[in-house]
Structure formats: C-alpha cells, structure tokens
Scaffold this active site. Structure first.
Site, PDB file in Angstrom:
ATOM      1  CB  SER A  39      14.821  74.352  41.909  1.00  0.00           C
ATOM      2  OG  SER A  39      15.878  73.453  41.773  1.00  0.00           O
ATOM      3  CD  GLN A  92      11.205  67.392  41.987  1.00  0.00           C
ATOM      4  OE1 GLN A  92      11.789  68.215  41.285  1.00  0.00           O
ATOM      5  NE2 GLN A  92      11.313  66.111  41.771  1.00  0.00           N
ATOM      6  CD  GLU A 138      29.146  59.393  39.765  1.00  0.00           C
ATOM      7  OE1 GLU A 138      28.167  60.174  39.905  1.00  0.00           O
ATOM      8  OE2 GLU A 138      30.300  59.791  39.528  1.00  0.00           O
ATOM      9  CB  SER A 185      16.997  66.447  47.582  1.00  0.00           C
ATOM     10  OG  SER A 185      16.902  66.069  46.239  1.00  0.00           O
ATOM     11  CD  GLU A 202      13.952  65.800  38.595  1.00  0.00           C
ATOM     12  OE1 GLU A 202      13.296  65.135  39.410  1.00  0.00           O
ATOM     13  OE2 GLU A 202      14.913  66.519  38.924  1.00  0.00           O
TER      14      GLU A 202
HETATM   15  C1  LIG Z   1      20.553  72.373  39.882  1.00  0.00           C
HETATM   16  C2  LIG Z   1      19.906  71.423  40.826  1.00  0.00           C
HETATM   17  C3  LIG Z   1      18.577  71.565  41.127  1.00  0.00           C
HETATM   18  C4  LIG Z   1      17.968  70.693  42.010  1.00  0.00           C
HETATM   19  N1  LIG Z   1      16.651  70.901  42.310  1.00  0.00           N
HETATM   20  C5  LIG Z   1      16.044  70.075  43.184  1.00  0.00           C
HETATM   21  C6  LIG Z   1      14.679  70.296  43.534  1.00  0.00           C
HETATM   22  O1  LIG Z   1      14.023  71.232  43.065  1.00  0.00           O
HETATM   23  N2  LIG Z   1      14.099  69.457  44.429  1.00  0.00           N
HETATM   24  C7  LIG Z   1      14.769  68.403  44.973  1.00  0.00           C
HETATM   25  O2  LIG Z   1      14.173  67.661  45.748  1.00  0.00           O
HETATM   26  N3  LIG Z   1      16.082  68.182  44.675  1.00  0.00           N
HETATM   27  C8  LIG Z   1      16.733  68.995  43.801  1.00  0.00           C
HETATM   28  N4  LIG Z   1      18.049  68.796  43.494  1.00  0.00           N
HETATM   29  C9  LIG Z   1      18.775  67.730  44.190  1.00  0.00           C
HETATM   30  C10 LIG Z   1      19.154  66.548  43.322  1.00  0.00           C
HETATM   31  O3  LIG Z   1      18.045  65.753  43.031  1.00  0.00           O
HETATM   32  C11 LIG Z   1      20.238  65.771  44.082  1.00  0.00           C
HETATM   33  O4  LIG Z   1      21.348  66.638  44.233  1.00  0.00           O
HETATM   34  C12 LIG Z   1      20.676  64.538  43.374  1.00  0.00           C
HETATM   35  O5  LIG Z   1      19.641  63.594  43.319  1.00  0.00           O
HETATM   36  C13 LIG Z   1      21.912  63.906  44.053  1.00  0.00           C
HETATM   37  O6  LIG Z   1      21.701  63.742  45.408  1.00  0.00           O
HETATM   38  P1  LIG Z   1      22.721  64.297  46.507  1.00  0.00           P
HETATM   39  O7  LIG Z   1      23.061  65.705  46.158  1.00  0.00           O
HETATM   40  O8  LIG Z   1      22.155  64.009  47.831  1.00  0.00           O
HETATM   41  O9  LIG Z   1      24.053  63.455  46.281  1.00  0.00           O
HETATM   42  P2  LIG Z   1      24.342  61.989  46.844  1.00  0.00           P
HETATM   43  O10 LIG Z   1      23.184  61.095  46.522  1.00  0.00           O
HETATM   44  O11 LIG Z   1      24.748  62.074  48.273  1.00  0.00           O
HETATM   45  O12 LIG Z   1      25.565  61.561  45.976  1.00  0.00           O
HETATM   46  C14 LIG Z   1      26.899  61.948  46.277  1.00  0.00           C
HETATM   47  C15 LIG Z   1      27.815  61.246  45.297  1.00  0.00           C
HETATM   48  O13 LIG Z   1      27.715  59.822  45.457  1.00  0.00           O
HETATM   49  C16 LIG Z   1      27.384  59.202  44.225  1.00  0.00           C
HETATM   50  N5  LIG Z   1      26.477  58.061  44.452  1.00  0.00           N
HETATM   51  C17 LIG Z   1      25.363  58.052  45.223  1.00  0.00           C
HETATM   52  N6  LIG Z   1      24.771  56.838  45.165  1.00  0.00           N
HETATM   53  C18 LIG Z   1      25.524  56.073  44.328  1.00  0.00           C
HETATM   54  C19 LIG Z   1      25.418  54.727  43.858  1.00  0.00           C
HETATM   55  N7  LIG Z   1      24.419  53.936  44.240  1.00  0.00           N
HETATM   56  N8  LIG Z   1      26.381  54.279  43.005  1.00  0.00           N
HETATM   57  C20 LIG Z   1      27.402  55.086  42.613  1.00  0.00           C
HETATM   58  N9  LIG Z   1      27.551  56.382  43.038  1.00  0.00           N
HETATM   59  C21 LIG Z   1      26.621  56.867  43.869  1.00  0.00           C
HETATM   60  C22 LIG Z   1      26.663  60.287  43.419  1.00  0.00           C
HETATM   61  O14 LIG Z   1      26.741  60.033  42.029  1.00  0.00           O
HETATM   62  C23 LIG Z   1      27.441  61.534  43.839  1.00  0.00           C
HETATM   63  O15 LIG Z   1      28.614  61.652  43.070  1.00  0.00           O
HETATM   64  C24 LIG Z   1      18.697  69.641  42.617  1.00  0.00           C
HETATM   65  C25 LIG Z   1      20.051  69.497  42.323  1.00  0.00           C
HETATM   66  C26 LIG Z   1      20.643  70.372  41.434  1.00  0.00           C
HETATM   67  C27 LIG Z   1      22.109  70.201  41.150  1.00  0.00           C
END
Ligand SMILES: Cc1cc2nc3c(=O)[nH]c(=O)nc-3n(C[C@H](O)[C@H](O)[C@H](O)COP(=O)(O)OP(=O)(O)OC[C@H]3O[C@@H](n4cnc5c(N)ncnc54)[C@H](O)[C@@H]3O)c2cc1C
Length: 415
Positions: free
Chosen positions: A171, A136, A381, A139, A254
């Site tokens: 992933s 998928q 969050e 991100s 999901e």
């Molecule tokens: C084990 C694992 C597997 C994954 N597998 C996949 C995959 O297969 N495919 C894929 O596409 N993605 C995958 N992901 C990614 C995952 O979907 C994202 O990590 C997640 O959606 C958070 O996005 P980010 O890492 O960009 O953090 P950000 O969105 O940049 O967030 C950073 C921080 O800011 C906070 N924040 C952001 N927006 C807000 C808001 N509006 N209000 C308050 N706080 C906020 C968040 O809570 C976080 O603490 C995976 C992640 C993990 C950990």
C-alpha cells in the site's frame, strides 16, 4: 471497563471538539460524510495526499498529532483512551488519516522498539508531522498469510546487504519515501529464524514500483521489484536473523489498528431504510429489514465495547487480547453484508449509479472495500485460526514446514 467519560475525559473531548471545529479543513470538505466514500471529492490522489498532509501538520502544530507517542518522538505522551476520544471526534475526517495509517500505526511503533535513538530522532518527528510516508513491504506472491515464507533474498556484501526479489500488495509504495521490508538472510534454518527486517529509501537504485489497478479503478497498492538493492548495515532493524520478532511487533500494531475499525455504513443503511419509495413505503417498516438492522447494530455495539475493553486493559498495562481479531472478523464481514443489502434496497438505482447518486456510489464503494478489509491484516480464515487456537484452545494445524526453509516444498510433488 468504563463506558462513560470521566470528568477529565469529558473536558478533553470538549477541547478536541473545539480544536476540530476551529481548525479542520471544513472549507475543502463541504460534505464531510461523503469524504468517507473517497473518490468523488478526491478524484485526484495528489489532492487527497496534499489535504491530508495539511491537516496532519495543523494537528501537529497544535499538539493533536500521534497522541500516544512519547513527546521526544513527536507525540503528546497521552493515553490510548484519550487517543480514541480524539479519533471519535475526528471521525468526519477519517480519510485524511489514510496516507499515514501504515507509517504512524504500524511502522512507527516498530521503529520505537527496534531503531537506534538517533534513527528515532531522525524519522519519528517527520512521520508525526506527515512529512514522510513509509510503506510496509512484507507480502510476496508466495507469502501472505504464511508471511514467514518470504523469498526475497538478502546477500551479504561489504558494509551491508543486496536485496533481490519481489513484494506485492504494498500500500502506498508509489508515494512513500521510505519502506520497511522483511527479507531472507538464511535459508538453512527453520523459516522464522532466517528472516531479517531492513529499511530503505524508496528511490534507491534497483527499486521499481508498479501500481496495481483495482476493480474500483483506483490503484492503492503496488508490486515492488527489488533488483540488487543495496541496504547498509545501519538499516537492519532488530539484528540479523531476528526479523520475525520485529515483524510480529508490526503485525500486532496492524491488527490493533485495523481491528479497532467498526462496521461501516450503519448510519447510511438506517438512512436508506427510512427513505420512502414512490408509493410511500419504507423498507424499515418490514420486520425482516428491522431484524437485519438490529443484528448489525448489535454487532457494531459489540465491537465498540470490545475495543473499549481492549483499550482499558492496555491503559492498565495489560497486553491486547483477542478482541482485535474478533473486531476485524466481525466488522469486515458486516461491512460487506451491509453494503450488499444497501445495493439490494437500491435496486435499479444501484445498477445505474447515476452521477450525483451518493447512496449508490457509497454502497458500491463499501462493497469493494469490505472485500479488501476481509483480506488486509489477516484474512477471515487466519482470524478464525487465531481465535480457534489461542482462545478456544483447539489443536494447531498440521505443518509441513518445520525443517530448514531450503527444504520446504514450494509445489505439490509431481504425480
Ligand atoms: C487492502 C490491502 C492492503 C494491503 N497492504 C499491504 C501492505 O501495505 N503491505 C504488505 O506487505 N501486504 C499488504 N497486503 C497484503 C495482505 O497482507 C495479504 O493479502 C494477506 O495477508 C493475505 O495474503 P495473500 O493475499 O497472499 O493470500 P493467501 O495467503 O495466499 O491466501 C489465499 C487464501 O487461502 C486462505 N488461507 C491461507 N492460509 C490458510 C490457512 N492456514 N488456513 C485456512 N485458510 C488459509 C486465505 O484465507 C485466503 O482465502 C494488503 C492487502 C490488502 C487487501
């Protein structure tokens, strides 16, 4: 909500138990519970995938794979409740479902809703058998919680599209045969309206997959670079600029899959708390330890019953409620708290992590997993925002991104 098996469900559970007793790979998995804390039994990822695939094929051959899918897609046309009963009985082998969780849990329902009949016939049975794994690609470095902000561009060319951009945290991309990606096809409209969902073979020219090594030493997810990758029109899902509703279908599945997971480590923490130290004292004899155990047990029960309520509603034709977000938020946090407490109880043993010390290994692994679990599928969050806005009816956040995507600021204005 019914908390007990009906006579038919009890008979189904007995059949599931018999099948698992007879056919599950008990020989390879000598200590089934250790499998939960994968790493030792499967030092080599290729072994894990091969064994997982074998178990998936056995389940498929005996009519126990993808139970809720329609039969023509490779499933059994059974109810969500029967699916849960089978998952409960299969619990000792839960890690063997890992390689297929995304393909079967999130991608397949999206294909069922948006792919052509010919594509469904081509892809779904292979996913059900575990022959092909999908990843998928949603991100990006600048789009996670704010998924509609993806910047990977798709440009129109004869017969299709060329993609240019970068995905991250994908992933299983390093062993997936196919991938589904959310890309931007129009930057002149509001951000949700200029997105398109496409799928592609992961060995297409222009795709580079680079694994990301985690703190644990494992490399579960990847960066994926897309450099002029061609995708034919037939591999657009749900229509051009309709990608957001396709993505919502994937994300809903999901959240339901991840939200249904209860806190991990309940059994293990009780076991550890009952072990006497050299002086014969057991942690569980302390009232403060018992209070913590009681709290986690209560949360575990609450999540289980929440899932049960969600499934009962789905079986009756309703849409899933906020239970998935509650389960994900409470379960992921409890997992990490339990793990931290287990490490505290282990004391020096946790630091030494001697070879063969399963408890030390398990609580370390769980602590790291808890951190990942709190982020994947929507961070704490974001779950709180969902609950605040959709359940409690609190005012929505202020948004600065309501105009055309091209005008959305990407950095704070210079001082
Ligand atoms: C084990 C694992 C597997 C994954 N597998 C996949 C995959 O297969 N495919 C894929 O596409 N993605 C995958 N992901 C990614 C995952 O979907 C994202 O990590 C997640 O959606 C958070 O996005 P980010 O890492 O960009 O953090 P950000 O969105 O940049 O967030 C950073 C921080 O800011 C906070 N924040 C952001 N927006 C807000 C808001 N509006 N209000 C308050 N706080 C906020 C968040 O809570 C976080 O603490 C995976 C992640 C993990 C950990």
């Amino acid at each position: 909500m019914n908390l007990h098996d009906t006579p038919e469900q009890a008979a189904f559970r007995e059949r599931a138990r018999d099948f698992i007793r007879e056919h599950a790979p008990w020989d390879q998995v000598q200590q089934a519970r250790r499998l939960r804390f994968a790493g030792k039994p499967f030092a080599d990822e290729a072994d894990w995938i091969a064994l997982s695939r074998r178990w998936q094929q056995i389940k498929h051959a005996h009519g126990w794979a993808c139970l809720v899918w329609p039969r023509e897609c490779g499933g059994q046309g059974l109810s969500p409740i029967e699916n849960v009963i089978f998952q409960q009985e299969e619990q000792d082998f839960v890690e063997l479902n890992g390689p297929f969780m995304i393909s079967q849990g999130f991608i397949a329902p999206t294909l069922m809703s948006f792919a052509s009949e010919a594509q469904q016939r081509e892809f779904l049975p292979a996913i059900a058998r575990g022959d092909t794994v999908w990843c998928q690609m949603f991100s990006e470095p600048g789009a996670g919680s704010d998924l509609a902000g993806v910047r990977t561009r798709a440009e129109r060319v004869a017969g299709g599209w060329t993609l240019k951009g970068q995905k991250v945290w994908t992933s299983g991309a390093h062993y997936a045969a196919w991938g589904m990606a959310l890309v931007r096809t129009d930057a002149d409209v509001v951000k949700h309206k200029g997105l398109t969902m496409v799928f592609m073979k992961m060995d297409s020219p222009g795709i580079t997959v680079r694994p990301i090594e985690e703190l644990s030493g494992h490399a579960h997810f990847n960066e994926v670079f897309l450099d002029e990758v061609f995708v034919p029109d037939a591999q657009v899902l749900g229509g051009v600029n309709q990608g957001w509703s396709v993505a919502l279908t994937t994300l809903m599945n999901e959240r339901m899959t991840i939200g249904a997971s209860t806190p991990m480590g309940i059994e293990e923490i009780f076991e550890l708390a009952m072990q006497p130290d050299a002086d014969g004292r057991r942690p569980i004899d302390s009232e403060s330890v018992r209070m913590k155990l009681a709290e986690w047990h209560t949360k575990d029960c609450g999540i289980r019953y929440g899932v049960q309520r969600m499934l009962t509603a789905i079986a009756a034709g309703a849409s899933p409620g906020p239970e998935a977000s509650v389960g994900k938020l409470v379960g992921a946090n409890a997992t990490q708290e339990i793990a931290a407490f287990g490490l505290d109880l282990l004391g020096n043993r946790a630091l030494a992590q001697a070879d063969g010390d399963d408890a030390a290994y398990c609580f370390h692994w769980m602590f790291h997993f808890g951190a990942l679990h709190r982020v994947e599928g929507g961070t704490d969050e974001i779950m709180r925002n969902v609950l605040a806005e959709r359940v409690l009816g609190l005012p929505a956040e202020h948004r600065a991104d309501k105009g055309p995507f091209r005008d959305v600021p990407t950095a704070p204005p210079a001082a």
